[in-house]
Design a protein around this motif. Structure first.
Motif, PDB file in Angstrom:
ATOM      1  N   LEU A 106       0.863  -1.176   0.000  1.00 44.12           N
ATOM      2  CA  LEU A 106       0.000   0.000   0.000  1.00 44.12           C
ATOM      3  C   LEU A 106       0.901   1.228   0.000  1.00 44.12           C
ATOM      4  O   LEU A 106       1.661   1.451   0.950  1.00 44.12           O
ATOM      5  N   ALA A 107       0.850   2.000  -1.079  1.00 40.05           N
ATOM      6  CA  ALA A 107       1.675   3.201  -1.223  1.00 40.05           C
ATOM      7  C   ALA A 107       0.789   4.425  -1.033  1.00 40.05           C
ATOM      8  O   ALA A 107      -0.211   4.584  -1.748  1.00 40.05           O
ATOM      9  N   ILE A 108       1.136   5.267  -0.069  1.00 45.19           N
ATOM     10  CA  ILE A 108       0.285   6.386   0.317  1.00 45.19           C
ATOM     11  C   ILE A 108       0.975   7.714   0.005  1.00 45.19           C
ATOM     12  O   ILE A 108       2.115   7.945   0.429  1.00 45.19           O
ATOM     13  N   CYS A 109       0.300   8.580  -0.725  1.00 45.28           N
ATOM     14  CA  CYS A 109       0.722   9.957  -1.009  1.00 45.28           C
ATOM     15  C   CYS A 109       2.106   9.976  -1.667  1.00 45.28           C
ATOM     16  O   CYS A 109       2.236   9.623  -2.828  1.00 45.28           O
ATOM     17  N   HIS A 137      -6.207  20.210  -2.852  1.00 50.82           N
ATOM     18  CA  HIS A 137      -5.396  19.018  -2.616  1.00 50.82           C
ATOM     19  C   HIS A 137      -4.413  19.216  -1.464  1.00 50.82           C
ATOM     20  O   HIS A 137      -4.161  18.277  -0.700  1.00 50.82           O
ATOM     21  N   ARG A 138      -3.843  20.399  -1.351  1.00 46.36           N
ATOM     22  CA  ARG A 138      -2.835  20.635  -0.315  1.00 46.36           C
ATOM     23  C   ARG A 138      -3.454  21.376   0.855  1.00 46.36           C
ATOM     24  O   ARG A 138      -3.875  22.518   0.740  1.00 46.36           O
ATOM     25  N   ARG A 139      -3.515  20.698   1.997  1.00 45.96           N
ATOM     26  CA  ARG A 139      -4.020  21.292   3.221  1.00 45.96           C
ATOM     27  C   ARG A 139      -2.975  21.087   4.305  1.00 45.96           C
ATOM     28  O   ARG A 139      -1.907  20.519   4.064  1.00 45.96           O
ATOM     29  N   THR A 140      -3.270  21.519   5.512  1.00 41.49           N
ATOM     30  CA  THR A 140      -2.292  21.401   6.584  1.00 41.49           C
ATOM     31  C   THR A 140      -2.323  20.005   7.198  1.00 41.49           C
ATOM     32  O   THR A 140      -3.294  19.252   7.031  1.00 41.49           O
ATOM     33  N   GLU A 141      -1.266  19.660   7.917  1.00 39.80           N
ATOM     34  CA  GLU A 141      -1.237  18.385   8.634  1.00 39.80           C
ATOM     35  C   GLU A 141      -2.405  18.282   9.608  1.00 39.80           C
ATOM     36  O   GLU A 141      -3.019  17.231   9.753  1.00 39.80           O
ATOM     37  N   MET A 169     -16.898   9.274  -2.885  1.00 45.40           N
ATOM     38  CA  MET A 169     -16.668   9.204  -1.440  1.00 45.40           C
ATOM     39  C   MET A 169     -15.785  10.364  -1.026  1.00 45.40           C
ATOM     40  O   MET A 169     -15.028  10.922  -1.819  1.00 45.40           O
ATOM     41  N   ASP A 170     -15.885  10.742   0.249  1.00 47.67           N
ATOM     42  CA  ASP A 170     -15.099  11.842   0.796  1.00 47.67           C
ATOM     43  C   ASP A 170     -13.723  11.355   1.239  1.00 47.67           C
ATOM     44  O   ASP A 170     -13.593  10.253   1.786  1.00 47.67           O
ATOM     45  N   VAL A 171     -12.695  12.191   1.030  1.00 47.52           N
ATOM     46  CA  VAL A 171     -11.348  11.858   1.491  1.00 47.52           C
ATOM     47  C   VAL A 171     -10.688  13.109   2.066  1.00 47.52           C
ATOM     48  O   VAL A 171     -11.088  14.239   1.779  1.00 47.52           O
ATOM     49  N   ASN A 172      -9.644  12.887   2.871  1.00 46.30           N
ATOM     50  CA  ASN A 172      -8.784  13.983   3.304  1.00 46.30           C
ATOM     51  C   ASN A 172      -7.693  14.175   2.254  1.00 46.30           C
ATOM     52  O   ASN A 172      -7.629  13.443   1.266  1.00 46.30           O
ATOM     53  N   SER A 173      -6.820  15.139   2.437  1.00 50.66           N
ATOM     54  CA  SER A 173      -5.803  15.380   1.416  1.00 50.66           C
ATOM     55  C   SER A 173      -4.699  16.276   1.963  1.00 50.66           C
ATOM     56  O   SER A 173      -4.964  17.215   2.723  1.00 50.66           O
ATOM     57  N   GLN A 211      -3.663   8.622  -2.933  1.00 46.99           N
ATOM     58  CA  GLN A 211      -3.122   9.935  -2.587  1.00 46.99           C
ATOM     59  C   GLN A 211      -3.641  10.455  -1.247  1.00 46.99           C
ATOM     60  O   GLN A 211      -3.049  11.346  -0.666  1.00 46.99           O
ATOM     61  N   TRP A 212      -4.746   9.914  -0.752  1.00 46.34           N
ATOM     62  CA  TRP A 212      -5.279  10.408   0.519  1.00 46.34           C
ATOM     63  C   TRP A 212      -4.721   9.588   1.677  1.00 46.34           C
ATOM     64  O   TRP A 212      -3.869   8.729   1.507  1.00 46.34           O
ATOM     65  N   HIS A 213      -5.203   9.843   2.888  1.00 44.53           N
ATOM     66  CA  HIS A 213      -4.556   9.300   4.085  1.00 44.53           C
ATOM     67  C   HIS A 213      -5.528   8.572   5.016  1.00 44.53           C
ATOM     68  O   HIS A 213      -5.874   9.066   6.091  1.00 44.53           O
TER      69      HIS A 213
END
Length: 251
Positions: A106-109, A137-141, A169-173, A211-213
């Protein structure tokens, strides 16, 4: 008592102070039935092939940008930062070893970007500059625990099976780079609402990239929990699991 699958998690320990939710990754893998083995890839060459012989899965985590040389980019690009060529080398070796052994990966971001580059794909070095859109796409930690945008998951894919879901579906980023050209042998499995490739997989090898977390927001996202469980279940069935059989026999 069954032995839990062991998942090697690549990271750069020097980056951890700035990754405010990084502990959630280890807690989530443990919560859903795995043993997470952290591997610091940023501090020196590691014997990744030997290590991968003793695990059931590989998770290539997020972090700074990969070396632009991996995808034909410009090392002098002012928008690129956090490059660690030592980490790149270790993670490339880990991925190639997992690919040969057919170890679920599983490769993330950043991990997704590295995997794509290694197999011959290219990246947008900076989405805001090179592919501007209204999608955030780019937000804070800190914002990784909240929804950033939607993705649309393709039917009849490994990702859709893990999620038991297809469609929106909804995702973070939290990424400023993205997939430009998808590498040969991969298929896109999710697109963001601006058409960017947000997930892909290898149909003939157990490699999945996103790409999401989900490793961060699993505690408040059912879809993230499903994705982690799906990956861990695939590690339980790993073709590289002879070492677990030995452990079970000796207990």
């Amino acid at each position: 008592m069954p032995v839990k699958p062991v998942i090697a998690v690549t990271l750069n320990a020097q980056e951890l102070p700035g990754l405010v939710h990084w502990r959630q990754m280890f807690a989530g893998l443990q919560q859903y039935g795995a043993v997470a083995l952290g591997v610091d890839c940023g501090c020196g060459p590691q014997r990744m092939s030997q290590l991968l012989a003793h695990v059931d899965g590989l998770l290539i985590s997020g972090g700074g940008d990969i070396d632009p040389a991996l995808y034909g980019g410009d090392r002098r690009d002012p928008e690129i930062g956090g490059v660690n060529v030592v980490r790149d080398g270790n993670e490339v070796a880990a991925f190639e070893s997992a690919w040969r052994r057919r170890i679920p990966t599983l490769a993330i971001c950043r991990g997704a970007q590295l995997v794509n580059a290694v197999r011959g794909g290219t990246l947008f070095a900076d989405l805001a500059r090179d592919r501007p859109s209204a999608t955030q796409h780019r937000r804070t930690e800190e914002e990784l625990l909240t929804v950033a945008h939607q993705v649309t998951v393709a039917a009849d894919t490994r990702l859709a099976t893990w999620l038991n879901h297809r469609g929106a579906m909804d995702v973070n980023s939290q990424h400023h780079q993205g997939i430009r050209d998808l590498a040969p042998g991969f298929v896109a499995t999710a697109l963001s609402d601006d058409g960017l490739v947000e997930a892909f997989e290898a149909p003939d090898n157990p490699v999945t990239a996103i790409q999401w977390h989900p490793e961060i927001d699993w505690s408040n996202s059912e879809m993230s929990r499903r994705l982690l469980r799906g990956f861990i279940e695939s590690c339980e069935q790993s073709e590289n699991s002879d070492h677990r059989q030995l452990l079970t026999t000796s207990c």
